[in-house]
Structures are given as structure tokens and as C-alpha cells.
Write an enzyme that holds these catalytic residues in place. Structure first.
Site, PDB file in Angstrom:
ATOM      1  CD  GLU A  58     -67.254  -5.063  63.896  1.00 17.49           C
ATOM      2  OE1 GLU A  58     -66.180  -4.509  64.161  1.00 17.49           O
ATOM      3  OE2 GLU A  58     -67.206  -6.038  63.889  1.00 17.49           O
ATOM      4  CD  GLU A 108     -50.954   5.468  62.109  1.00 18.64           C
ATOM      5  OE1 GLU A 108     -51.026   6.507  62.552  1.00 18.64           O
ATOM      6  OE2 GLU A 108     -50.384   4.323  61.202  1.00 18.64           O
TER       7      GLU A 108
END
Length: 136
Positions: A58, A108
Site C-alpha cells: 500500500e 497528492e
């Protein structure tokens, strides 16, 4: 009878260092999907993988960083921690080097010094998790 259990997730507090070993800050992502806001990178554990494999995967998927697990911070299981459904997060402290790049669910990626973390913009129970991290 169908067994119902919470979804298992992992979160990784990434301590980012420069090439000289100087601490730059921790990595947070701005989420693309609801709930919107800043979050510790993380996601769900896939069938057939360990939680350690899941956190490494992840972190790479969301930040493009190769992380090393430093330690387990804790398990967060409040049924209301995620507004979508009940999740249990196994949260690790990790370290990485390099420049993060937003990928996957991350709109972001931002690096914050500990004293500059915008706690009011954090989603889920990530403000509590980061306060636990700072206090330990």
C-alpha cells in the site's frame, strides 16, 4: 450462517529521510475519494497476504516509496473510525528514503514536520493515531 467481521486495513506512518539520514518529516496523502482530506497512507489487506506485506504494498501504491517497517504502533478498531463501514487498522511505523509521488488513491502526497501536521484536516481517526505516534 454468514460470518460478519470488520474489514482489515493497514496504515503506515512513513518517516521520510534524505540520503544523509536526516529526518524530513512524515508522509501524508490527500485523498482522491471520500472521505476527502489528508490521511496516513494505507488500505485493505488482500486475501493471501500478511499485514506486513499489505502495508509495504500500500505504501508503494500510494506514495511510490519503498518502506521498511520499523515497528507496530497499534491496532485501531473503533466501529466509527471509518464513515463507510467498520474497519480495523493495523498501524505500522515505517521509514523510507527518496521523494514521494502520488499514485493510486492519492491525489497528492505531502511531507510534514511533526510540529506542522494539520490535525484538523485529517480524516478517519488519523489525528488520534498521529498523536499516539508523537507521544510514543
Amino acid at each position: 450462517m454468514a460470518v460478519k467481521t470488520p474489514f482489515v486495513a493497514v496504515d503506515g506512518i512513513i518517516q521520510l529521510f534524505d540520503e544523509n539520514g536526516n529526518f524530513k518529516g512524515i508522509v501524508l496523502i490527500e485523498r482522491k475519494n471520500p472521505p476527502l482530506g489528508l490521511a496516513i497512507p494505507g488500505g485493505f489487506v488482500d486475501i493471501g497476504e500478511t499485514v506486513e506485506q499489505a502495508v509495504i504494498r500500500e505504501m508503494k501504491e500510494e506514495t511510490n516509496l519503498d518502506v521498511e517497517i520499523v515497528r507496530l504502533l497499534g491496532v485501531y478498531s473503533d466501529p466509527d473510525r471509518d464513515p463507510r463501514f467498520h474497519t480495523v487498522s493495523i498501524t505500522f511505523v515505517c521509514k523510507a528514503y527518496g521523494e514521494p509521488k502520488a499514485q493510486s488513491d492519492a491525489k497528492e502526497v505531502k511531507v510534514f514536520k511533526l510540529e506542522e501536521i494539520p490535525f484538523e484536516k485529517l480524516v478517519f481517526d488519523h489525528a488520534k493515531i498521529l498523536k499516539d505516534f508523537i507521544l510514543r
